[in-house]
Design a protein around this motif. Sequence first.
Motif, PDB file in Angstrom:
ATOM      1  N   PHE A  29       0.872  -1.174   0.000  1.00  0.00           N
ATOM      2  CA  PHE A  29       0.000   0.000   0.000  1.00  0.00           C
ATOM      3  C   PHE A  29       0.909   1.225   0.000  1.00  0.00           C
ATOM      4  O   PHE A  29       1.519   1.552   1.014  1.00  0.00           O
ATOM      5  CB  PHE A  29      -0.914   0.053   1.232  1.00  0.00           C
ATOM      6  CG  PHE A  29      -1.994  -0.986   1.277  1.00  0.00           C
ATOM      7  CD1 PHE A  29      -2.816  -1.224   0.184  1.00  0.00           C
ATOM      8  CD2 PHE A  29      -2.217  -1.723   2.422  1.00  0.00           C
ATOM      9  CE1 PHE A  29      -3.829  -2.172   0.234  1.00  0.00           C
ATOM     10  CE2 PHE A  29      -3.223  -2.678   2.495  1.00  0.00           C
ATOM     11  CZ  PHE A  29      -4.024  -2.902   1.392  1.00  0.00           C
ATOM     12  N   ALA A  30       1.025   1.882  -1.130  1.00  0.00           N
ATOM     13  CA  ALA A  30       1.866   3.078  -1.238  1.00  0.00           C
ATOM     14  C   ALA A  30       1.151   4.269  -0.611  1.00  0.00           C
ATOM     15  O   ALA A  30      -0.082   4.283  -0.493  1.00  0.00           O
ATOM     16  CB  ALA A  30       2.163   3.370  -2.707  1.00  0.00           C
ATOM     17  N   GLU A  31       1.927   5.265  -0.230  1.00  0.00           N
ATOM     18  CA  GLU A  31       1.325   6.492   0.285  1.00  0.00           C
ATOM     19  C   GLU A  31       0.446   7.088  -0.809  1.00  0.00           C
ATOM     20  O   GLU A  31       0.833   7.149  -1.975  1.00  0.00           O
ATOM     21  CB  GLU A  31       2.418   7.462   0.723  1.00  0.00           C
ATOM     22  CG  GLU A  31       3.170   6.935   1.935  1.00  0.00           C
ATOM     23  CD  GLU A  31       4.243   7.870   2.447  1.00  0.00           C
ATOM     24  OE1 GLU A  31       4.431   8.950   1.883  1.00  0.00           O
ATOM     25  OE2 GLU A  31       4.895   7.497   3.441  1.00  0.00           O
ATOM     26  N   GLY A  32      -0.766   7.455  -0.423  1.00  0.00           N
ATOM     27  CA  GLY A  32      -1.734   7.988  -1.369  1.00  0.00           C
ATOM     28  C   GLY A  32      -2.639   6.929  -1.974  1.00  0.00           C
ATOM     29  O   GLY A  32      -3.635   7.251  -2.609  1.00  0.00           O
ATOM     30  N   ALA A  33      -2.314   5.653  -1.773  1.00  0.00           N
ATOM     31  CA  ALA A  33      -3.127   4.571  -2.336  1.00  0.00           C
ATOM     32  C   ALA A  33      -4.425   4.413  -1.558  1.00  0.00           C
ATOM     33  O   ALA A  33      -4.464   4.597  -0.346  1.00  0.00           O
ATOM     34  CB  ALA A  33      -2.354   3.257  -2.313  1.00  0.00           C
ATOM     35  N   GLY A  63      -2.895   9.022  12.196  1.00  0.00           N
ATOM     36  CA  GLY A  63      -2.395   9.766  11.044  1.00  0.00           C
ATOM     37  C   GLY A  63      -1.807   8.898   9.945  1.00  0.00           C
ATOM     38  O   GLY A  63      -1.159   9.418   9.032  1.00  0.00           O
ATOM     39  N   ILE A  64      -2.046   7.606   9.989  1.00  0.00           N
ATOM     40  CA  ILE A  64      -1.499   6.687   9.000  1.00  0.00           C
ATOM     41  C   ILE A  64      -2.428   6.577   7.799  1.00  0.00           C
ATOM     42  O   ILE A  64      -1.993   6.364   6.671  1.00  0.00           O
ATOM     43  CB  ILE A  64      -1.244   5.309   9.652  1.00  0.00           C
ATOM     44  CG1 ILE A  64      -0.160   5.473  10.724  1.00  0.00           C
ATOM     45  CG2 ILE A  64      -0.853   4.254   8.625  1.00  0.00           C
ATOM     46  CD1 ILE A  64      -0.043   4.317  11.664  1.00  0.00           C
ATOM     47  N   VAL A  65      -3.708   6.737   8.048  1.00  0.00           N
ATOM     48  CA  VAL A  65      -4.738   6.668   7.007  1.00  0.00           C
ATOM     49  C   VAL A  65      -5.568   7.931   7.106  1.00  0.00           C
ATOM     50  O   VAL A  65      -5.731   8.490   8.193  1.00  0.00           O
ATOM     51  CB  VAL A  65      -5.613   5.403   7.233  1.00  0.00           C
ATOM     52  CG1 VAL A  65      -6.862   5.425   6.386  1.00  0.00           C
ATOM     53  CG2 VAL A  65      -4.815   4.139   6.964  1.00  0.00           C
ATOM     54  N   GLN A  66      -6.059   8.379   5.970  1.00  0.00           N
ATOM     55  CA  GLN A  66      -6.973   9.524   5.980  1.00  0.00           C
ATOM     56  C   GLN A  66      -8.205   9.173   5.176  1.00  0.00           C
ATOM     57  O   GLN A  66      -8.143   8.363   4.254  1.00  0.00           O
ATOM     58  CB  GLN A  66      -6.303  10.780   5.444  1.00  0.00           C
ATOM     59  CG  GLN A  66      -5.735  10.657   4.063  1.00  0.00           C
ATOM     60  CD  GLN A  66      -4.878  11.849   3.702  1.00  0.00           C
ATOM     61  OE1 GLN A  66      -4.305  12.502   4.556  1.00  0.00           O
ATOM     62  NE2 GLN A  66      -4.789  12.122   2.416  1.00  0.00           N
ATOM     63  N   SER A  67      -9.307   9.782   5.549  1.00  0.00           N
ATOM     64  CA  SER A  67     -10.576   9.517   4.895  1.00  0.00           C
ATOM     65  C   SER A  67     -10.917  10.679   3.978  1.00  0.00           C
ATOM     66  O   SER A  67     -10.727  11.838   4.325  1.00  0.00           O
ATOM     67  CB  SER A  67     -11.667   9.357   5.959  1.00  0.00           C
ATOM     68  OG  SER A  67     -12.913   9.184   5.354  1.00  0.00           O
ATOM     69  N   ALA A  68     -11.395  10.333   2.791  1.00  0.00           N
ATOM     70  CA  ALA A  68     -11.910  11.347   1.867  1.00  0.00           C
ATOM     71  C   ALA A  68     -13.411  11.102   1.779  1.00  0.00           C
ATOM     72  O   ALA A  68     -13.841  10.052   1.300  1.00  0.00           O
ATOM     73  CB  ALA A  68     -11.251  11.213   0.505  1.00  0.00           C
ATOM     74  N   HIS A  69     -14.179  12.053   2.262  1.00  0.00           N
ATOM     75  CA  HIS A  69     -15.629  11.885   2.352  1.00  0.00           C
ATOM     76  C   HIS A  69     -16.205  11.402   1.025  1.00  0.00           C
ATOM     77  O   HIS A  69     -16.003  12.013  -0.011  1.00  0.00           O
ATOM     78  CB  HIS A  69     -16.291  13.200   2.784  1.00  0.00           C
ATOM     79  CG  HIS A  69     -17.756  13.053   3.049  1.00  0.00           C
ATOM     80  ND1 HIS A  69     -18.226  12.301   4.092  1.00  0.00           N
ATOM     81  CD2 HIS A  69     -18.833  13.531   2.387  1.00  0.00           C
ATOM     82  CE1 HIS A  69     -19.550  12.346   4.073  1.00  0.00           C
ATOM     83  NE2 HIS A  69     -19.936  13.081   3.049  1.00  0.00           N
ATOM     84  N   GLY A  70     -16.875  10.260   1.091  1.00  0.00           N
ATOM     85  CA  GLY A  70     -17.548   9.725  -0.077  1.00  0.00           C
ATOM     86  C   GLY A  70     -16.686   8.871  -0.992  1.00  0.00           C
ATOM     87  O   GLY A  70     -17.204   8.234  -1.904  1.00  0.00           O
ATOM     88  N   SER A  71     -15.360   8.870  -0.765  1.00  0.00           N
ATOM     89  CA  SER A  71     -14.535   8.053  -1.674  1.00  0.00           C
ATOM     90  C   SER A  71     -13.652   7.046  -0.959  1.00  0.00           C
ATOM     91  O   SER A  71     -12.913   6.318  -1.612  1.00  0.00           O
ATOM     92  CB  SER A  71     -13.693   8.951  -2.579  1.00  0.00           C
ATOM     93  OG  SER A  71     -12.692   9.612  -1.858  1.00  0.00           O
ATOM     94  N   GLY A  72     -13.672   6.991   0.356  1.00  0.00           N
ATOM     95  CA  GLY A  72     -12.959   5.946   1.060  1.00  0.00           C
ATOM     96  C   GLY A  72     -11.763   6.410   1.855  1.00  0.00           C
ATOM     97  O   GLY A  72     -11.585   7.591   2.141  1.00  0.00           O
ATOM     98  N   CYS A  73     -10.914   5.436   2.179  1.00  0.00           N
ATOM     99  CA  CYS A  73      -9.730   5.682   2.993  1.00  0.00           C
ATOM    100  C   CYS A  73      -8.474   5.516   2.148  1.00  0.00           C
ATOM    101  O   CYS A  73      -8.402   4.631   1.290  1.00  0.00           O
ATOM    102  CB  CYS A  73      -9.678   4.706   4.164  1.00  0.00           C
ATOM    103  SG  CYS A  73     -10.939   5.012   5.411  1.00  0.00           S
ATOM    104  N   TYR A  74      -7.500   6.367   2.430  1.00  0.00           N
ATOM    105  CA  TYR A  74      -6.248   6.387   1.687  1.00  0.00           C
ATOM    106  C   TYR A  74      -5.077   6.365   2.669  1.00  0.00           C
ATOM    107  O   TYR A  74      -5.176   6.904   3.761  1.00  0.00           O
ATOM    108  CB  TYR A  74      -6.159   7.665   0.838  1.00  0.00           C
ATOM    109  CG  TYR A  74      -7.218   7.720  -0.229  1.00  0.00           C
ATOM    110  CD1 TYR A  74      -6.935   7.340  -1.534  1.00  0.00           C
ATOM    111  CD2 TYR A  74      -8.515   8.139   0.069  1.00  0.00           C
ATOM    112  CE1 TYR A  74      -7.906   7.380  -2.516  1.00  0.00           C
ATOM    113  CE2 TYR A  74      -9.500   8.178  -0.901  1.00  0.00           C
ATOM    114  CZ  TYR A  74      -9.188   7.803  -2.192  1.00  0.00           C
ATOM    115  OH  TYR A  74     -10.158   7.826  -3.164  1.00  0.00           O
ATOM    116  N   VAL A  75      -3.971   5.779   2.212  1.00  0.00           N
ATOM    117  CA  VAL A  75      -2.751   5.824   3.008  1.00  0.00           C
ATOM    118  C   VAL A  75      -2.264   7.267   3.007  1.00  0.00           C
ATOM    119  O   VAL A  75      -2.126   7.888   1.946  1.00  0.00           O
ATOM    120  CB  VAL A  75      -1.663   4.885   2.429  1.00  0.00           C
ATOM    121  CG1 VAL A  75      -0.375   5.000   3.222  1.00  0.00           C
ATOM    122  CG2 VAL A  75      -2.166   3.444   2.397  1.00  0.00           C
TER     123      VAL A  75
END
Length: 131
Positions: A29-33, A63-75
């Motif tokens: 899982f790359a950063e931003g994936a 702070g390892i994962v972030q959520s983008a409302h409506g599109s899921g979780c990203y590294v």
Amino acid sequence: MLLIDKFSSKPVYEQLIEGIERDILIGTFAEGAQLPSLREMSAMLSVNPNTIQKSYAELMRRGIVQSAHGSGCYVAVGAKEILRREAAGRLGELSALVRELRLAGLSAQDIIAAATEAANEQNEGEGGRAQ
């Protein structure tokens, strides 16, 4: 690849957190994936979606994962560095364990040999890549 041992004494959500962290560190899982959705991960691992959510929430809190409302979780960008700093912070635990092993009568040579063997096994499990 994430694997869950349902017979382990370690809770499933902790196994999932450790698996995602490992996959970030080795580059699966790359950063931003984008991480698999709750439903995808639930189906992939046969784990309750609430358990997946609990794991993702803890990773977000750190702070390892972030959520983008409506599109899921990203590294998160910088996730590898956070994980490396956390690991380096655990060196104190290693020092305490070494002191305990020495008090129990194990030789420094035996302790170093065990640590070296464990480090070599880790590298072999990652295709011999250096960390």
